[in-house]
Design an enzyme around this catalytic site. Structure first.
Site, PDB file in Angstrom:
ATOM      1  N   ASP A 116       0.813  -1.222   0.000  1.00 49.62           N
ATOM      2  CA  ASP A 116       0.000   0.000   0.000  1.00 49.62           C
ATOM      3  C   ASP A 116       0.844   1.269   0.000  1.00 49.62           C
ATOM      4  O   ASP A 116       0.297   2.369  -0.074  1.00 49.62           O
ATOM      5  CB  ASP A 116      -0.952   0.005   1.198  1.00 49.62           C
ATOM      6  CG  ASP A 116      -1.994  -1.105   1.114  1.00 49.62           C
ATOM      7  OD1 ASP A 116      -2.654  -1.377   2.123  1.00 49.62           O
ATOM      8  OD2 ASP A 116      -2.125  -1.700   0.023  1.00 49.62           O
TER       9      ASP A 116
ATOM     10  N   ARG B  15     -11.909   7.237  -0.701  1.00 46.64           N
ATOM     11  CA  ARG B  15     -12.198   5.948  -0.061  1.00 46.64           C
ATOM     12  C   ARG B  15     -11.268   5.703   1.121  1.00 46.64           C
ATOM     13  O   ARG B  15     -11.622   5.011   2.067  1.00 46.64           O
ATOM     14  CB  ARG B  15     -12.022   4.809  -1.063  1.00 46.64           C
ATOM     15  CG  ARG B  15     -13.015   4.835  -2.218  1.00 46.64           C
ATOM     16  CD  ARG B  15     -12.888   3.559  -2.991  1.00 46.64           C
ATOM     17  NE  ARG B  15     -12.933   2.420  -2.075  1.00 46.64           N
ATOM     18  CZ  ARG B  15     -12.703   1.171  -2.470  1.00 46.64           C
ATOM     19  NH1 ARG B  15     -12.379   0.945  -3.734  1.00 46.64           N
ATOM     20  NH2 ARG B  15     -12.758   0.174  -1.632  1.00 46.64           N
TER      21      ARG B  15
HETATM   22  C1  EPZ Z   1      -5.754  -6.083   2.552  1.00 47.07           C
HETATM   23  O1  EPZ Z   1      -6.456  -6.553   1.390  1.00 47.07           O
HETATM   24  C2  EPZ Z   1      -5.892  -4.563   2.534  1.00 47.07           C
HETATM   25  N1  EPZ Z   1      -7.294  -4.208   2.583  1.00 47.07           N
HETATM   26  C3  EPZ Z   1      -5.265  -4.017   1.260  1.00 47.07           C
HETATM   27  O2  EPZ Z   1      -5.300  -2.600   1.316  1.00 47.07           O
HETATM   28  C4  EPZ Z   1      -3.808  -4.439   1.210  1.00 47.07           C
HETATM   29  O3  EPZ Z   1      -3.251  -4.032  -0.016  1.00 47.07           O
HETATM   30  C5  EPZ Z   1      -3.701  -5.972   1.315  1.00 47.07           C
HETATM   31  O4  EPZ Z   1      -4.365  -6.442   2.495  1.00 47.07           O
HETATM   32  C6  EPZ Z   1      -2.257  -6.445   1.381  1.00 47.07           C
HETATM   33  O5  EPZ Z   1      -1.582  -5.837   2.425  1.00 47.07           O
HETATM   34  C7  EPZ Z   1      -7.934  -4.234   3.788  1.00 47.07           C
HETATM   35  O6  EPZ Z   1      -7.389  -4.551   4.829  1.00 47.07           O
HETATM   36  C8  EPZ Z   1      -9.372  -3.843   3.784  1.00 47.07           C
HETATM   37  P1  EPZ Z   1      -4.796 -10.105   0.875  1.00 47.07           P
HETATM   38  P2  EPZ Z   1      -6.779  -8.117   1.219  1.00 47.07           P
HETATM   39  O7  EPZ Z   1      -5.916 -11.064   1.046  1.00 47.07           O
HETATM   40  O8  EPZ Z   1      -6.979  -8.741   2.537  1.00 47.07           O
HETATM   41  C9  EPZ Z   1      -4.310 -13.186  -2.749  1.00 47.07           C
HETATM   42  C10 EPZ Z   1      -5.666  -0.405   0.532  1.00 47.07           C
HETATM   43  O9  EPZ Z   1      -5.062   0.223  -0.348  1.00 47.07           O
HETATM   44  N2  EPZ Z   1      -5.492 -13.878  -2.189  1.00 47.07           N
HETATM   45  O10 EPZ Z   1      -3.799 -10.009   1.956  1.00 47.07           O
HETATM   46  O11 EPZ Z   1      -7.862  -8.223   0.210  1.00 47.07           O
HETATM   47  C11 EPZ Z   1      -4.633 -11.775  -3.256  1.00 47.07           C
HETATM   48  O12 EPZ Z   1      -5.163 -11.810  -4.552  1.00 47.07           O
HETATM   49  C12 EPZ Z   1      -6.034  -1.887   0.292  1.00 47.07           C
HETATM   50  O13 EPZ Z   1      -6.006   0.058   1.629  1.00 47.07           O
HETATM   51  C13 EPZ Z   1      -5.979 -15.012  -2.828  1.00 47.07           C
HETATM   52  O14 EPZ Z   1      -5.443 -15.459  -3.847  1.00 47.07           O
HETATM   53  O15 EPZ Z   1      -5.411  -8.642   0.587  1.00 47.07           O
HETATM   54  C14 EPZ Z   1      -3.289 -11.075  -3.152  1.00 47.07           C
HETATM   55  O16 EPZ Z   1      -2.530 -11.365  -4.282  1.00 47.07           O
HETATM   56  C15 EPZ Z   1      -5.776  -2.318  -1.108  1.00 47.07           C
HETATM   57  N3  EPZ Z   1      -7.064 -15.638  -2.301  1.00 47.07           N
HETATM   58  C16 EPZ Z   1      -2.681 -11.719  -1.902  1.00 47.07           C
HETATM   59  O17 EPZ Z   1      -3.370 -12.961  -1.692  1.00 47.07           O
HETATM   60  C17 EPZ Z   1      -7.695 -15.187  -1.146  1.00 47.07           C
HETATM   61  O18 EPZ Z   1      -8.687 -15.798  -0.706  1.00 47.07           O
HETATM   62  C18 EPZ Z   1      -2.792 -10.893  -0.625  1.00 47.07           C
HETATM   63  O19 EPZ Z   1      -4.096 -10.389  -0.543  1.00 47.07           O
HETATM   64  C19 EPZ Z   1      -7.172 -14.039  -0.516  1.00 47.07           C
HETATM   65  C20 EPZ Z   1      -6.074 -13.392  -1.050  1.00 47.07           C
END
Ligand code: EPZ
Length: 422
Positions: free
Chosen positions: A305, A397
């Site tokens: 982020d 947002r």
């Molecule tokens: C959280 O998103 C944050 N959002 C994101 O912040 C942040 O970028 C991200 O964590 C990583 O630090 C909130 O907390 C609301 P992940 P999240 O699940 O939980 C893959 C901002 O700018 N994955 O940790 O959705 C995914 O595609 C936002 O404030 C799967 O494949 O991120 C990614 O490549 C943007 N399957 C990786 O894991 C799943 O079921 C990490 O995503 C879940 C995730």
């Protein structure tokens, strides 16, 4: 629709108070669905995404009041366990209601989040975890149905990938499960530690949050609580980038420097002077940033982020840097816009090769996602002439009145109606 116009080239100087964290407020609000009662949250940031989560809670039957930075949520009557498409499509984090509703009501139905500008972002690991706790998961008409009529049962769950909201969702579901759940390869972000603290204050028995192994002894009686949202480490990091790119001095108050160590170390590498206290941080940018290589990874490594904002600073460094984005497969949408300002950036797969240039020039640029929009603001602060950042609804947002905060420390920045939004 609004745009933000910045006249760059001014050194920033002064104090900015850091708001509560979006990524802590959203799971905390969702956690209120776990039990009936009146919750009181303070230090809640005034953000679009918070309003969306509040709207979601209201759809389910909660009574929610928001006054200044205080939000009260009364969840006595949660009758409707469905998160509708119209809300989920505006905010993926809506999926955080799945776990608490399953734990409390044994059923939950949410619109499956669609694609996102920064990546595919599936929730397969969330759903797999719920299935392991004994929920039946079906998908119909774009909705996920999760049902556990006989309740959930504790399990050992290993996450194939470190997922922040996945860890939060399963932690909340496990609180309502019979027996013990162990989450392995769990995310370690400060927002996870905060959520575990809130759940324990409500009556849960969670240990290990902040490490990659979290143990939840479920089935305890839960009650409503009062709690203050932790500071936003990404907002703090964004203002550090603003100080670094303008050679300015900023005192960030109400932040928690221990949450942003990886970011702080990188800005020191770029030539900034940083001093810290318990809840403040002071940063002085150097005459010109130095190059630094960055690789994004789960906490406590450098956060994805902050990748775009750091790239803006490195685009005017006195040398070349390599940035590697390892979390999201499509988080370089800001590069094309920075090139319009004169940046020299070459993309190759996960890597961005950033050759620092002497200066950027103001331009019309388009925001594509939350952090990309912040990076264009940071670039605009250093650019000669005017930068017009369009589609700033992305910014609202996750940033609370950013232009007011920057103006207070000397930036020439204003929000204006965008007469030609297309
Ligand atoms: C959280 O998103 C944050 N959002 C994101 O912040 C942040 O970028 C991200 O964590 C990583 O630090 C909130 O907390 C609301 P992940 P999240 O699940 O939980 C893959 C901002 O700018 N994955 O940790 O959705 C995914 O595609 C936002 O404030 C799967 O494949 O991120 C990614 O490549 C943007 N399957 C990786 O894991 C799943 O079921 C990490 O995503 C879940 C995730």
């Amino acid at each position: 629709m609004d745009k933000i116009v910045i006249e760059g080239g001014r050194r920033l100087e002064g104090e900015i108070r850091i708001a509560g964290a979006k990524n802590a407020a959203l799971p905390a609000l969702a956690a209120t669905l776990l039990c009936p009662g009146k919750f009181v949250f303070s230090n809640v940031p005034d953000l679009k995404d918070v309003d969306t989560m509040i709207a979601l809670l209201k759809v389910m039957g909660a009574v929610v009041k928001k006054e200044g930075g205080v939000v009260t949520v009364n969840t006595e009557n949660i009758a409707h366990a469905e998160a509708p498409y119209d809300l989920v499509r505006t905010m993926r984090a809506s999926c955080l209601v799945l776990g608490p509703l399953l734990a409390r009501l044994g059923t939950s139905r949410i619109s499956l989040p669609g694609g996102c500008a920064i990546g595919e972002r599936p929730i397969n690991l969330h759903l797999k975890g719920f299935q392991m706790l004994g929920a039946e998961i079906t998908l119909e008409e774009g909705y996920v149905n999760a049902n556990a009529p006989d309740g959930l049962s504790g399990q050992k769950i290993y996450f194939d990938l470190v997922t922040v909201t996945g860890t939060e969702n399963l932690m909340m579901a496990a609180v309502g499960a019979k027996g013990t759940t162990v989450l392995e390869n769990a995310a370690r972000e400060p927002e996870i530690v905060f959520l575990a603290e809130m759940l324990n204050k409500m009556g849960a028995d969670i240990s290990g949050a902040g490490t990659d192994k979290i143990v939840i002894n479920g089935g305890r009686e839960m009650r409503a609580v009062e709690i203050s949202i932790i500071p936003d480490r990404v907002e703090a990091g964004t203002f550090m980038a603003a100080a670094a790119i303008t050679g300015g001095f900023l005192r960030l108050s109400g932040c928690d420097p221990s949450h942003i160590e990886a970011v702080t170390l990188k800005f020191v590498e770029m030539g900034c002077k940083i001093t810290e206290g318990k809840d403040w941080l002071e940063i002085t940018g150097g005459k010109r940033p130095h190059p630094a290589d960055i690789e994004t990874n789960p906490y406590p490594s450098f956060p994805t982020d902050m990748q775009a904002q750091a790239m803006a600073v490195l685009s005017v460094a006195d040398g070349a840097s390599v940035i590697t984005e390892s979390i999201f497969e499509n988080r370089y949408m800001h590069v094309a816009e920075m090139r319009r300002m004169g940046a020299k950036i070459l993309l190759k797969g996960k890597n961005a090769f950033v050759q620092g240039v002497d200066s950027l020039s103001g331009a019309q640029v388009m925001a594509t996602d939350l952090r990309a929009s912040a990076s264009l603001i940071v670039a605009g602060l250093a650019a000669s002439g005017k930068t017009h950042v369009r589609r700033v609804y992305h910014l609202d947002r996750g940033y609370e009145h950013i232009e007011d905060k920057l103006r207070k420390v000397g930036a020439i920045i204003s929000r204006q109606p965008d007469k030609n939004p297309k």
